[in-house]
Design a protein around this motif. Structure first.
Motif: not given
Length: 615
Positions: A87-90, A220-222, A224-246
């Motif tokens: 299942n795909f779009d090409m 584009y894959s549809y 099951e088991g070949v998840y097609q991720a949404a294009a919303r993650g950070p740019a390659y190499g750009e970091h996002v903070t997940i957690a810090t300590v109190d």
């Protein structure tokens, strides 16, 4: 009824991804902008020479394919690309140059046999195809196996004719047995193959006597088991903070460490969710046990949400270390596919009496957890059990690999494993005889530890670990590795294995972590991170790569483009391969600029690895 059920399942599979409201990212993309082509050439020439070359026109690059010159004989070319999909779009742009009406054509084929086979049974000879045949668009099936020829047109549109030298936008949609072909937005073919001749396969282009240009290929894959991720993650190499300590709590330096991440890949509509955790260092005066904080991201790592904290039940336990999250790829005992298991090390407040490798599980995507088992029990810091790593073996049993210091001083530390049929029973946790020795060095000064395991495309397993040398404290705890055919037998337990050394003589040291990129060519790409390097430097942005199935002479160091600085590699940072087989998620613990106590923060970065990267 079966057709309706298949349709409903297909819709249910697609809707959760589309409901996110984000543009989907292609699982395969080729625009030739770097001057290279990832399309694999199989046949070229035949009656006349055929060749491909990257060309540029009005600032745009594309692949120019030649199979015919003047009035001479016709040449032939066949190229294939992309993963096996159902299942795909090409989408792609194509510009044909049909020489004449004498059996000249350009074929766009898909769901093709996944390897070229001499004798006519591979690729286009077993595929669905859309032909630009003598300027007309024809949809057909070709299958030598089923004695089906592409000359038997299934759908032929007489109202649409192709012009030589004109770019066309082609889109092919495949959903179960239904295929649709669009050209410049116009539906030219809509066919349902009730026999389902080609359930899945790869993609390709071939031509006889027709030159053509191609550009902007996207898949584009549809499936099951070949998840097609949404294009919303950070740019390659750009970091996002997940957690810090109190900052107001009582912590030991570094505050947090031992970062871990997974992407859910066996959880249906939740596939693609990212989950992260880490160990927290609290002082003995801390009221609550630190536990393991669980954070999730549903937008590709752009934002993260704290979900819950997993804690040890025993009152005597104060410190909780070295978490590892694992998603079951199949049912184990009563635990269904997609069950999340967190394995970790618990130790008493004084760190001198008891340690244990505990198991916790979640059936609701990490929202709630129960402590349900113990793999092994040891003593305190000198004689404990540490650093668990989980993996399902080829025979369907669950393995827990870990470091074992319970036989000190005979062995400073061993690498061992236990195997469970049901994921619950692991033998007597206090009896080391129920464990299988992987490494048990006769030299008591050598202390292997911190192992991780991957499986390669050739089926073998690879294990990496550090080797602490008490007689040589400046050795840098070099990283070694071994292979196994079944994940159980790793050879002579006294064999230290192969030391990682790059082409420049650099040796990674301390807390190695392995990851594998299976779609990087036929052999895949092995990645290894470590805390530091000897000799060399401690910039913290190096990943060690091997594109030859772990061959000892094929290691190189690659500098990660990253948006942060780190005095060293980061203690026991982790990686995880996304479902596209090319993107790799990294988590690390780096200095927190807001902390006055030198505490660390957990960050997320992603990179994409493909064959162009090191060319």
């Amino acid at each position: 009824m079966k057709k309706w059920i298949a349709l409903i399942l297909c819709v249910l599979m697609i809707v959760p991804q589309m409901a996110m409201g984000a543009e989907l990212a292609p699982i395969y993309k080729e625009d030739f902008e770097d001057g290279k082509s990832s399309l694999s050439m199989w046949v070229s020439g035949v009656d006349a020479p055929a060749y491909n070359e990257i060309m540029e026109e009005d600032g745009n690059t594309y692949l120019h394919c030649v199979t015919a010159t003047g009035d001479g004989p016709n040449g032939y070319t066949q190229m294939y690309f992309g993963p096996e999909l159902r299942n795909f779009d090409m989408t792609l742009r194509v510009r044909p140059y049909i020489k004449n009406a004498d059996h000249n054509w350009l074929k766009i084929f898909f769901r093709a046999h996944n390897s070229p086979v001499e004798g006519g049974d591979g690729l286009e000879n077993e595929s669905y195809m859309f032909n630009i045949w003598e300027w007309r668009g024809v949809f057909t099936i070709k299958s030598n196996k089923n004695r089906m020829s592409e000359s038997n047109a299934l759908v032929e549109n007489q109202d649409f004719w192709f012009d030589n030298g004109t770019w066309y936008d082609v889109k092919i949609e495949a959903r179960e047995t239904n295929i649709k072909v669009y050209v410049d937005g116009q539906l030219l073919a809509d066919y349902t193959d009730t026999k389902d001749i080609r359930p899945k396969g790869v993609f390709g282009l071939c031509s006889w006597g027709a030159n053509f240009d191609v550009d902007d290929i996207k898949i584009y894959s549809y499936d099951e088991g070949v998840y097609q991720a949404a294009a919303r993650g950070p740019a390659y190499g750009e970091h996002v903070t997940i957690a810090t300590v109190d900052y107001d709590e009582m912590y030991w330096d570094p505050g947090l460490s031992y970062t871990r991440i997974i992407e859910l890949q066996h959880s249906g509509e939740h596939n693609g969710t990212l989950m992260a955790t880490y160990e927290i260092y609290t002082s003995g005066l801390h009221v609550k046990k630190p536990g393991y904080n669980i954070h999730i991201s549903t937008d590709g790592g752009s934002t993260w949400e704290y979900v819950t904290t997993v804690r040890e039940k025993a009152a005597a336990i104060q410190s909780e270390w070295q978490p590892f999250i694992y998603e079951l790829p199949c049912q184990i005992g009563d635990m269904p596919k997609g069950t999340l298991i967190l394995s970790a090390c618990s130790i008493d407040a004084g760190h001198g009496r008891q340690s244990a490798i505990r198991l916790y599980r979640s059936y609701d995507i990490g929202k709630t957890w129960e402590q349900y088992g113990t793999v092994a029990v040891g003593g305190g810091l000198e004689t404990g059990v540490w650093e668990p790593f989980l993996m399902v073996l080829p025979d369907g049993r669950l393995a827990c690999y870990y470091s074992d210091s319970t036989e000190e001083p005979k062995h400073s530390q061993k690498l061992v494993m236990r195997i469970s049929e049901d994921g619950v029973n692991w033998g007597d946790p206090r009896n080391s005889d129920d464990a299988i020795d992987i490494m048990a060095m006769k030299d008591q000064t050598l202390r292997p530890g911190m192992l991780t395991v991957i499986q390669l495309n050739d089926g073998r397993f690879m294990m990496a670990y550090e080797m602490v040398d008490a007689d040589n404290p400046n050795s840098g705890n070099p990283c070694y590795y071994k292979f196994s055919t079944d994940g159980i037998d790793w050879g002579d337990v006294n064999d230290p294995g192969i030391k990682v050394k790059t082409d420049k003589g650099w040796v990674p040291g301390s807390s190695p972590y392995l990851c594998y990129v299976p779609n990087y060519g036929d052999k895949g790409l092995i990645l290894m991170t470590a805390t530091f390097q000897t000799p060399g430097q401690n910039k913290g942005n190096i990943v060690y790569v091997n594109d030859n199935l772990g061959d000892k002479n094929s290691w190189r160091a690659w500098y990660l483009p990253q948006s942060y600085t780190n005095p060293n590699g980061g203690y026991s940072r982790a990686m995880f391969t996304a479902m596209d087989g090319e993107t790799v998620y990294f988590v690390n613990n780096i200095p927190d600029p807001m902390s006055t106590e030198d505490f660390k923060q957990m960050i997320f970065v992603q990179y994409r690895f493909n064959e162009k990267l090191f060319k």
